[in-house]
Design a protein around this motif. Structure first.
Motif, mmCIF file in Angstrom:
data_model
loop_
_atom_site.group_PDB
_atom_site.id
_atom_site.type_symbol
_atom_site.label_atom_id
_atom_site.label_comp_id
_atom_site.label_asym_id
_atom_site.label_seq_id
_atom_site.Cartn_x
_atom_site.Cartn_y
_atom_site.Cartn_z
ATOM 1 N N ARG A 150 0.846 -1.204 0.000
ATOM 2 C CA ARG A 150 0.000 0.000 0.000
ATOM 3 C C ARG A 150 0.875 1.245 0.000
ATOM 4 O O ARG A 150 0.625 2.197 -0.750
ATOM 5 N N ARG A 209 1.135 4.185 -2.892
ATOM 6 C CA ARG A 209 0.878 5.582 -2.567
ATOM 7 C C ARG A 209 2.086 6.450 -2.960
ATOM 8 O O ARG A 209 1.924 7.533 -3.526
ATOM 9 N N THR A 247 -4.881 7.405 -2.128
ATOM 10 C CA THR A 247 -5.598 6.558 -1.171
ATOM 11 C C THR A 247 -6.492 5.547 -1.893
ATOM 12 O O THR A 247 -6.585 4.386 -1.478
ATOM 13 N N THR A 293 -5.942 1.584 -1.430
ATOM 14 C CA THR A 293 -7.043 0.738 -0.963
ATOM 15 C C THR A 293 -7.261 -0.434 -1.933
ATOM 16 O O THR A 293 -7.445 -1.585 -1.506
ATOM 17 N N GLU A 320 -6.766 -4.692 -1.317
ATOM 18 C CA GLU A 320 -7.713 -5.769 -1.633
ATOM 19 C C GLU A 320 -7.065 -6.861 -2.495
ATOM 20 O O GLU A 320 -7.254 -8.044 -2.222
ATOM 21 N N ARG A 323 -4.584 -8.853 -0.418
ATOM 22 C CA ARG A 323 -5.252 -9.804 0.480
ATOM 23 C C ARG A 323 -5.722 -11.028 -0.301
ATOM 24 O O ARG A 323 -5.619 -12.158 0.161
ATOM 25 N N LEU A 325 -16.473 -8.613 -1.090
ATOM 26 C CA LEU A 325 -16.537 -7.215 -1.507
ATOM 27 C C LEU A 325 -15.214 -6.737 -2.077
ATOM 28 O O LEU A 325 -15.136 -5.679 -2.685
ATOM 29 N N ASP A 372 -4.051 4.395 7.191
ATOM 30 C CA ASP A 372 -3.789 4.804 5.796
ATOM 31 C C ASP A 372 -4.931 4.450 4.855
ATOM 32 O O ASP A 372 -5.227 5.189 3.926
ATOM 33 N N VAL A 373 -5.566 3.304 5.093
ATOM 34 C CA VAL A 373 -6.727 2.941 4.278
ATOM 35 C C VAL A 373 -7.765 2.243 5.159
ATOM 36 O O VAL A 373 -7.416 1.642 6.167
ATOM 37 N N ILE A 374 -9.035 2.380 4.783
ATOM 38 C CA ILE A 374 -10.074 1.536 5.362
ATOM 39 C C ILE A 374 -10.655 0.751 4.197
ATOM 40 O O ILE A 374 -11.401 1.284 3.387
ATOM 41 N N ASP A 375 -10.228 -0.505 4.079
ATOM 42 C CA ASP A 375 -10.703 -1.344 2.982
ATOM 43 C C ASP A 375 -11.799 -2.265 3.514
ATOM 44 O O ASP A 375 -12.286 -2.082 4.634
ATOM 45 N N SER A 376 -12.208 -3.275 2.726
ATOM 46 C CA SER A 376 -13.343 -4.105 3.141
ATOM 47 C C SER A 376 -13.062 -4.828 4.456
ATOM 48 O O SER A 376 -13.932 -4.958 5.297
ATOM 49 N N PHE A 377 -11.805 -5.248 4.629
ATOM 50 C CA PHE A 377 -11.441 -5.995 5.836
ATOM 51 C C PHE A 377 -11.502 -5.105 7.080
ATOM 52 O O PHE A 377 -12.096 -5.469 8.100
ATOM 53 N N ALA A 378 -10.872 -3.929 6.989
ATOM 54 C CA ALA A 378 -10.852 -3.012 8.132
ATOM 55 C C ALA A 378 -12.269 -2.564 8.472
ATOM 56 O O ALA A 378 -12.644 -2.487 9.645
ATOM 57 N N VAL A 413 -9.664 9.134 2.829
ATOM 58 C CA VAL A 413 -10.128 7.788 3.202
ATOM 59 C C VAL A 413 -11.656 7.722 3.063
ATOM 60 O O VAL A 413 -12.213 6.742 2.552
#
Lengths: 152, 124
Positions: A19, A23, A37, A41, A45, A48, A102, B52-58, B85
């Motif tokens: 990440r 960035r 950002t 993000t 995903e 993961r 998602l 730094d990020v809020i993705d699906s997991f967070a 964010v």
């Protein structure tokens, strides 16, 4: 292509590194903080996805330049079992590993281009791009340089 | 690096200090669920300014913090979501129901006090 970074994805700490690398490259290419950002993000995903479905893989980042725009390209590659149905994987709510499904659809909404190539038994490659318009002054300067080269 | 959780009156304040990996996010979720009982807290503020990020997991882990705390009798407020964010979350179509949100720590504590008095204007 002037910049190229590769981040190996083997643990969830590597996702944080990927990440940050995304960035940093976005910033170097003149993307806004918000775009940085969005890109980070989306990287989170797909990184993961590598960990959950394949266990390990890599994320390659590089730049791409066209006449009117600059782009960042994110390639997430793994050698896992592959995705049975790419179409299903891109539908909200689908997911095979206890997630809410998602991740990939969300990442697609964050980026401008999004493609998945997957061969069952032979891994998955997700390629995502985000573009920003080239500044008009930047373009004029480049065109003038090219004209001068032709006359020289 | 684990997230420090401070106790202030009836409230717990978890102040995230840096980008978190998935396992650190889960650790925070479990720590908070446990501490609510341990400290008999009535509310939790999670400060995500440094995230730094809020993705699906967070997002899912944060929603779970809120739902778990609610079952244990405490409200949860998320504070400090950065503008970029927030923009990413909207484009991603992530939402944080049933969490309360507020701009900063001060506002977050005010939301908890209002909720405790029975006024639930800010909540879902």
């Amino acid at each position: 292509m002037d910049h190229e970074t590769c981040v190996e994805i083997e643990s969830d700490a590597d996702m944080v590194a990927a990440r940050a690398a995304g960035r940093a490259l976005a910033e170097r290419l003149g993307f806004s903080r918000t775009d940085g950002t969005l890109i980070a993000t989306a990287i989170s995903e797909v990184a993961r996805n590598i960990l959950v479905h394949a266990g390990c893989g890599e994320i390659l980042l590089h730049d791409v330049h066209e006449r009117d725009r600059h782009g960042i390209v994110v390639v997430a590659r793994d050698c896992g079992p592959g995705i049975q149905s790419v179409e299903l994987a891109l539908q909200d709510g689908w997911g095979s590993s206890g997630g809410l499904g998602l991740g990939l659809p969300g990442a697609r909404r964050l980026m401008d281009e999004f493609t998945i190539e997957s061969v069952p038994g032979d891994g998955t490659t997700v390629t995502m791009k985000k573009w920003r318009a080239r500044d008009p002054l930047e373009r004029l300067r480049r065109e003038r340089e090219q004209r001068e080269q032709v006359w020289a | 690096m684990s997230v420090p959780i401070l106790k202030q009156g009836d409230y717990l304040i978890a102040s995230i200090q840096s980008a978190l990996s998935d396992s650190e996010v889960l650790e925070l979720r479990d720590d908070l669920a446990e501490r609510v009982g341990q400290f008999r807290a009535r509310g939790i503020v999670v400060d995500v300014t440094a995230l730094d990020v809020i993705d699906s997991f967070a997002a899912r882990a944060l929603r779970t913090i809120g739902s778990t705390a609610k079952l244990r009798g405490a409200e949860t407020v998320l504070v400090g979501i950065q503008p970029d964010v927030a923009m990413a979350m909207v484009q991603f179509e992530l939402d944080l129901q049933p969490l309360h949100t507020a701009l900063d720590l001060e506002e977050g504590l005010a939301v908890l006090r209002r909720t405790a008095r029975g006024g639930d204007d800010d909540g879902p």
